[in-house]
Design a protein around this motif. Structure first.
Motif, PDB file in Angstrom:
ATOM      1  N   TRP A  57      19.726 -23.540   2.164  1.00 39.13           N
ATOM      2  CA  TRP A  57      20.391 -23.432   0.876  1.00 39.13           C
ATOM      3  C   TRP A  57      21.491 -24.481   0.790  1.00 39.13           C
ATOM      4  CZ3 TRP A  57      20.899 -20.157   4.942  1.00 39.13           C
ATOM      5  CH2 TRP A  57      22.170 -20.029   5.505  1.00 39.13           C
ATOM      6  N   MET A  58      21.964 -24.698  -0.422  1.00 39.77           N
ATOM      7  CA  MET A  58      23.122 -25.571  -0.653  1.00 39.77           C
ATOM      8  C   MET A  58      24.376 -24.705  -0.643  1.00 39.77           C
ATOM      9  SD  MET A  58      21.846 -28.608  -0.817  1.00 39.77           S
ATOM     10  CE  MET A  58      23.401 -29.428  -1.226  1.00 39.77           C
ATOM     11  N   ALA A  59      25.184 -24.829   0.413  1.00 33.88           N
ATOM     12  CA  ALA A  59      26.430 -24.066   0.494  1.00 33.88           C
ATOM     13  C   ALA A  59      27.453 -24.579  -0.512  1.00 33.88           C
ATOM     14  CB  ALA A  59      26.998 -24.144   1.910  1.00 33.88           C
ATOM     15  N   SER A  60      27.343 -25.859  -0.814  1.00 35.78           N
ATOM     16  CA  SER A  60      28.149 -26.480  -1.858  1.00 35.78           C
ATOM     17  C   SER A  60      27.364 -27.699  -2.331  1.00 35.78           C
ATOM     18  CB  SER A  60      29.520 -26.903  -1.302  1.00 35.78           C
ATOM     19  OG  SER A  60      29.396 -28.091  -0.533  1.00 35.78           O
ATOM     20  N   PRO A  61      27.788 -28.348  -3.390  1.00 40.93           N
ATOM     21  CA  PRO A  61      27.030 -29.524  -3.847  1.00 40.93           C
ATOM     22  C   PRO A  61      26.864 -30.603  -2.791  1.00 40.93           C
ATOM     23  CG  PRO A  61      28.562 -28.817  -5.543  1.00 40.93           C
ATOM     24  CD  PRO A  61      28.880 -28.004  -4.319  1.00 40.93           C
ATOM     25  N   ASP A  62      27.714 -30.598  -1.752  1.00 38.68           N
ATOM     26  CA  ASP A  62      27.659 -31.653  -0.739  1.00 38.68           C
ATOM     27  C   ASP A  62      27.296 -31.155   0.653  1.00 38.68           C
ATOM     28  OD1 ASP A  62      28.514 -33.698  -2.569  1.00 38.68           O
ATOM     29  OD2 ASP A  62      30.525 -32.841  -2.438  1.00 38.68           O
ATOM     30  N   VAL A  63      26.950 -29.875   0.789  1.00 37.09           N
ATOM     31  CA  VAL A  63      26.646 -29.316   2.103  1.00 37.09           C
ATOM     32  C   VAL A  63      25.366 -28.482   2.026  1.00 37.09           C
ATOM     33  CG1 VAL A  63      27.422 -27.826   3.981  1.00 37.09           C
ATOM     34  CG2 VAL A  63      29.082 -29.237   2.748  1.00 37.09           C
ATOM     35  N   ALA A  64      24.352 -28.904   2.809  1.00 37.63           N
ATOM     36  CA  ALA A  64      23.110 -28.132   2.930  1.00 37.63           C
ATOM     37  C   ALA A  64      23.106 -27.438   4.284  1.00 37.63           C
ATOM     38  CB  ALA A  64      21.900 -29.043   2.798  1.00 37.63           C
ATOM     39  N   GLN A  65      22.630 -26.186   4.310  1.00 41.01           N
ATOM     40  CA  GLN A  65      22.584 -25.422   5.551  1.00 41.01           C
ATOM     41  C   GLN A  65      21.197 -24.828   5.738  1.00 41.01           C
ATOM     42  OE1 GLN A  65      25.829 -22.612   4.934  1.00 41.01           O
ATOM     43  NE2 GLN A  65      27.256 -23.952   6.022  1.00 41.01           N
ATOM     44  N   ALA A  66      20.847 -24.581   7.026  1.00 37.82           N
ATOM     45  CA  ALA A  66      19.560 -23.976   7.355  1.00 37.82           C
ATOM     46  C   ALA A  66      19.759 -22.954   8.469  1.00 37.82           C
ATOM     47  CB  ALA A  66      18.562 -25.043   7.790  1.00 37.82           C
ATOM     48  N   VAL A  67      18.855 -21.991   8.544  1.00 37.98           N
ATOM     49  CA  VAL A  67      18.918 -20.940   9.563  1.00 37.98           C
ATOM     50  C   VAL A  67      17.841 -21.192  10.611  1.00 37.98           C
ATOM     51  CG1 VAL A  67      18.559 -18.489  10.015  1.00 37.98           C
ATOM     52  CG2 VAL A  67      19.881 -19.199   8.023  1.00 37.98           C
TER      53      VAL A  67
END
Length: 330
Positions: free
Chosen positions: A125-135
């Motif tokens: 998901w996009m945690a913010s417009p400039d940070v993507a995260q994955a599990v």
């Protein structure tokens, strides 16, 4: 084998249709009484059906349990998921086996890759417009079954050692669970040596001391990298077969991608696909047919026509003809 068997054929994308046609001919050259069921999946299926893995295809695989599959083309980025993602996770094909013939004077290193957990779930998901995260996912049950698969493989193939490749030095929880669970499973197989090495160390060993690795079990991400490294050390991605397996289902293919630039040219090396079929025959307990095809592929390597990717000038049809003739005569 005299009992009629049903095998699903998935042409896939790129060079897939050529490989599936060649693989069908090889299976038929062994005298197997095969009924074919053709099914659709891949990017071409997406353009026809709006999904890379139609429900009808999943149902056919679940019903018949055996398949040969061409590679899929998957766009990088965007929202289209690979058909492999839906097939592996939808049918719980948790184990991927890829024999890597790194040294010609030794049996191939057997790479076992976990197929459904790790980052393969694509939970991001996009945690913010400039940070993507994955599990990254590791479950005790998932870790246990893939390690046990590796040990059972080692026992069946009379291999002496199983090596877990991991990054538990950094990922203390997910890879740490993988490591601790592997140690517990290893205790059930006292006759087989167990060791664990870090993923970067494993890559170096494959290049410098491949004889130290016998059966290797690892996560999806690391397994992807190590299998491509092993194929390169063996000479080409065109020589390594692959088998995805889960409860009652086995799907054979080559370990490479769709090679769209070679599609329709008749130059793709079908050897990897044939190696995948050997693994499928093993899973079917078709021992005599598997031995005959192994003999044919050994003759291909030692004195048969040489494919373009190995520096030769022989195309798909010539190699297929050679292997079919050798398999039929074995």
């Amino acid at each position: 084998m005299t009992e009629r068997i049903t095998i699903v054929r998935i042409a896939g994308d790129g060079v897939g249709p050529e490989l599936v046609e060649s693989g069908s001919r090889v299976l038929e050259s062994l005298g197997l009484p095969v009924t074919w069921v053709d099914a659709d999946a891949g990017l071409t299926a997406y353009h026809r059906h709006g999904t890379t893995a139609p429900q009808e295809t999943l149902d056919a695989l679940r019903t018949h349990g055996l398949a040969i599959k061409g590679p899929f083309r998957t766009p990088s980025g965007g929202t289209i998921r690979s058909g492999n993602h839906y097939i592996r996770r939808g049918l719980d094909l948790y184990a991927c086996l890829r024999p890597l013939p790194i040294r010609q004077d030794r049996p191939p290193m057997l790479l076992v890759r976990e197929n459904t957990e790790d980052l393969y779930g694509a939970i991001e998901w996009m945690a913010s417009p400039d940070v993507a995260q994955a599990v990254k996912v590791a479950s005790r049950g998932g870790c246990e079954r893939i390690v046990r698969y590796a040990f059972e493989l080692a026992r069946r193939e009379r291999r002496a050692k199983v090596t877990l490749v991991h990054k538990a030095n950094n990922l203390k929880l997910t890879e740490g669970l993988f490591l601790s669970t592997a140690r517990e499973v290893a205790a059930d197989y006292p006759e087989i040596e167990f060791e664990d090495v870090l993923s970067d160390t494993a890559a170096a060993l494959m290049v410098r001391e491949p004889e130290r690795l016998d059966v290797v079990v690892t996560s999806h991400t690391v397994g992807d990298i190590l299998s491509s490294l092993g194929a390169a050390l063996a000479g080409s991605l065109g020589v390594v077969g692959s088998l995805d397996s889960g409860p009652g289902i086995h799907i054979a293919e080559g370990c490479h991608g769709d090679a769209g630039d070679l599609a329709g040219k008749g130059t793709v090396n079908p050897a990897a696909f044939f190696e995948g079929i050997v693994l499928l025959l093993d899973a079917m307990n078709a021992e005599r047919e598997a031995a005959r095809l192994r003999t044919a592929l050994t003759r291909l390597r030692t004195g048969g026509p040489r494919a373009y990717d190995l520096g030769g000038g022989s195309g798909t049809a010539e190699i297929t003809e050679f292997v079919c003739a050798e398999a039929a005569a074995s």
